[in-house]
Design a protein around this motif. Structure first.
Motif, short mmCIF file in Angstrom:
data_model
loop_
_atom_site.label_atom_id
_atom_site.label_comp_id
_atom_site.label_asym_id
_atom_site.label_seq_id
_atom_site.Cartn_x
_atom_site.Cartn_y
_atom_site.Cartn_z
N PRO A 147 0.48 -1.53 0.03
CA PRO A 147 -0.41 0.12 -0.01
C PRO A 147 0.51 1.27 0.44
CG PRO A 147 0.20 -1.21 2.25
CD PRO A 147 1.04 -2.43 1.51
N ALA A 148 2.63 1.09 0.46
CA ALA A 148 2.48 2.82 0.31
C ALA A 148 4.18 1.81 -0.08
CB ALA A 148 3.09 3.16 1.57
N ASP A 149 5.56 2.89 0.42
CA ASP A 149 6.30 2.76 -0.24
C ASP A 149 7.28 2.14 1.34
OD1 ASP A 149 9.34 2.20 -0.75
OD2 ASP A 149 9.84 4.91 -1.09
N LEU A 150 7.42 0.93 1.36
CA LEU A 150 8.07 0.21 2.59
C LEU A 150 9.60 0.23 2.71
CD1 LEU A 150 4.91 -2.26 2.97
CD2 LEU A 150 5.00 0.02 3.52
N ARG A 151 9.82 0.31 4.21
CA ARG A 151 11.13 -0.52 4.48
C ARG A 151 10.81 -1.74 5.29
NH1 ARG A 151 15.14 -3.51 6.46
NH2 ARG A 151 16.60 -2.53 6.99
N LEU A 152 11.29 -3.12 4.51
CA LEU A 152 10.67 -4.10 5.36
C LEU A 152 11.56 -4.27 6.59
CD1 LEU A 152 11.25 -6.92 2.52
CD2 LEU A 152 8.41 -6.08 3.67
N LEU A 153 10.94 -4.32 7.87
CA LEU A 153 12.00 -4.85 9.49
C LEU A 153 12.24 -6.34 9.18
CD1 LEU A 153 10.15 -2.44 11.25
CD2 LEU A 153 11.86 -2.76 10.13
N SER A 154 10.96 -7.46 9.00
CA SER A 154 11.19 -9.12 8.64
C SER A 154 10.44 -9.35 7.87
CB SER A 154 10.67 -9.39 10.00
OG SER A 154 9.73 -9.51 10.32
N ALA A 155 10.66 -10.78 6.81
CA ALA A 155 10.09 -10.94 5.86
C ALA A 155 10.71 -12.24 6.24
CB ALA A 155 11.17 -10.73 4.32
N LYS A 156 9.31 -13.58 5.22
CA LYS A 156 9.70 -14.93 5.40
C LYS A 156 9.32 -15.50 4.10
CE LYS A 156 8.88 -19.31 8.05
NZ LYS A 156 7.60 -20.44 8.80
N ASN A 157 9.93 -16.24 3.26
CA ASN A 157 9.67 -16.83 2.25
C ASN A 157 8.69 -15.53 0.94
OD1 ASN A 157 10.20 -19.25 2.33
ND2 ASN A 157 8.40 -19.82 3.64
N LEU A 158 9.91 -14.22 1.31
CA LEU A 158 9.23 -13.43 0.47
C LEU A 158 9.99 -13.29 -0.82
CD1 LEU A 158 8.12 -10.50 -0.06
CD2 LEU A 158 10.06 -9.72 0.33
N ARG A 159 7.83 -13.64 -1.60
CA ARG A 159 7.73 -13.63 -3.02
C ARG A 159 7.34 -12.38 -3.58
NH1 ARG A 159 9.40 -17.57 -5.74
NH2 ARG A 159 7.63 -17.69 -7.13
N ILE A 160 7.75 -11.86 -4.58
CA ILE A 160 6.83 -10.61 -5.43
C ILE A 160 6.62 -10.80 -6.85
CG2 ILE A 160 7.55 -7.76 -5.93
CD1 ILE A 160 7.89 -8.55 -2.76
N GLU A 161 5.88 -10.21 -6.93
CA GLU A 161 5.14 -10.28 -8.68
C GLU A 161 5.87 -9.03 -8.85
OE1 GLU A 161 1.40 -9.90 -10.81
OE2 GLU A 161 1.39 -11.30 -9.40
N GLU A 162 6.40 -8.81 -10.51
CA GLU A 162 7.18 -7.68 -10.83
C GLU A 162 6.48 -7.01 -12.07
OE1 GLU A 162 11.16 -7.70 -10.10
OE2 GLU A 162 12.04 -7.34 -8.09
N ALA A 163 5.81 -7.72 -12.16
CA ALA A 163 5.08 -7.18 -13.45
C ALA A 163 4.79 -5.90 -13.85
CB ALA A 163 3.21 -8.33 -13.55
N ALA A 164 4.19 -5.00 -13.18
CA ALA A 164 4.42 -3.52 -13.37
C ALA A 164 4.77 -2.66 -13.34
CB ALA A 164 3.30 -3.42 -12.27
N LEU A 165 6.52 -3.10 -13.03
CA LEU A 165 7.38 -2.36 -13.33
C LEU A 165 8.53 -3.16 -14.12
CD1 LEU A 165 8.27 -2.52 -9.23
CD2 LEU A 165 7.65 -1.05 -10.82
N THR A 166 8.27 -4.86 -14.25
CA THR A 166 9.68 -5.35 -15.27
C THR A 166 8.36 -5.66 -16.12
OG1 THR A 166 9.51 -6.94 -13.84
CG2 THR A 166 11.05 -5.36 -13.04
N GLY A 167 7.50 -6.13 -15.71
CA GLY A 167 7.01 -6.96 -17.18
C GLY A 167 6.91 -8.67 -17.14
N GLU A 168 7.48 -9.04 -16.21
CA GLU A 168 8.33 -10.49 -15.67
C GLU A 168 6.64 -11.09 -14.83
OE1 GLU A 168 10.09 -13.95 -14.94
OE2 GLU A 168 11.16 -12.10 -15.33
#
Length: 179
Positions: A147-168
């Motif tokens: 929902p915003a520009d964030l700084r991750l403090l912790s993450a587990k099994n993080l997967r990001i869909e980057e289609a809007a940025l890279t077309g991936e």
């Protein structure tokens, strides 16, 4: 401007005067008044005629139009028509591209998450994404839109869909280590 990605999670929290329990409701309201809502400013809309006419407001176009005037005074009609054709084709392409850019920005605005889960006074609270402020602790779950520009403090099994940025087309696994 601080490069939060270079800071440790605690240093990032200290920089924005926050903590893992989240902000108080009063502090969040104060920051919302100070920084304003978390939303993209809507672009000033111009009508199609104005948008088309503004395609001619360019130094190179002025030079081409002056060249067209000179070639017409010299009665070089083929050269004049080619130059004017180039100017109008350039304007049409610019008009179309600007329209696509406006539609892309509208799509990005629609993609933003309307709600966010944040920590407020050590409790999870659902708020409108527009009410997010610097220092909020945002909780993300699988499938959430950020929902915003964030700084991750912790993450587990993080997967990001980057289609809007890279077309991936597939989600990309991220290796994240808290420092």
């Amino acid at each position: 401007m601080t490069d939060f990605h270079h800071l440790s999670p605690q240093a990032a929290l200290d920089t924005v005067d926050s903590n893992a329990q989240g902000l108080s409701h009063e502090e969040a309201a104060r920051r919302l008044a100070q920084y304003g809502p978390n939303r993209l400013k809507p672009a000033r809309r111009r009508g199609p005629w104005l948008r088309f006419l503004l395609q001619f407001h360019n130094l190179l176009i002025y030079v081409l139009l002056a060249s067209a005037c000179i070639t017409s005074l010299l009665a070089h009609w083929v050269d004049t028509s080619v130059i004017i054709g180039v100017v109008f084709i350039n304007a049409a392409i610019g008009f179309i591209q600007e329209g696509k850019a406006e539609r892309a920005m509208d799509a990005i605005r629609r993609m933003l998450s309307p709600e966010a889960i944040v920590m407020r006074e050590d409790k999870r609270v659902v708020i409108a994404a527009e009410a997010l402020v610097p220092g909020d602790i945002v909780m993300l779950q699988s499938g959430d839109k950020v929902p915003a520009d964030l700084r991750l403090l912790s993450a587990k099994n993080l997967r990001i869909e980057e289609a809007a940025l890279t077309g991936e087309s597939t989600a990309v696994e991220k290796n994240y280590r808290c420092r």
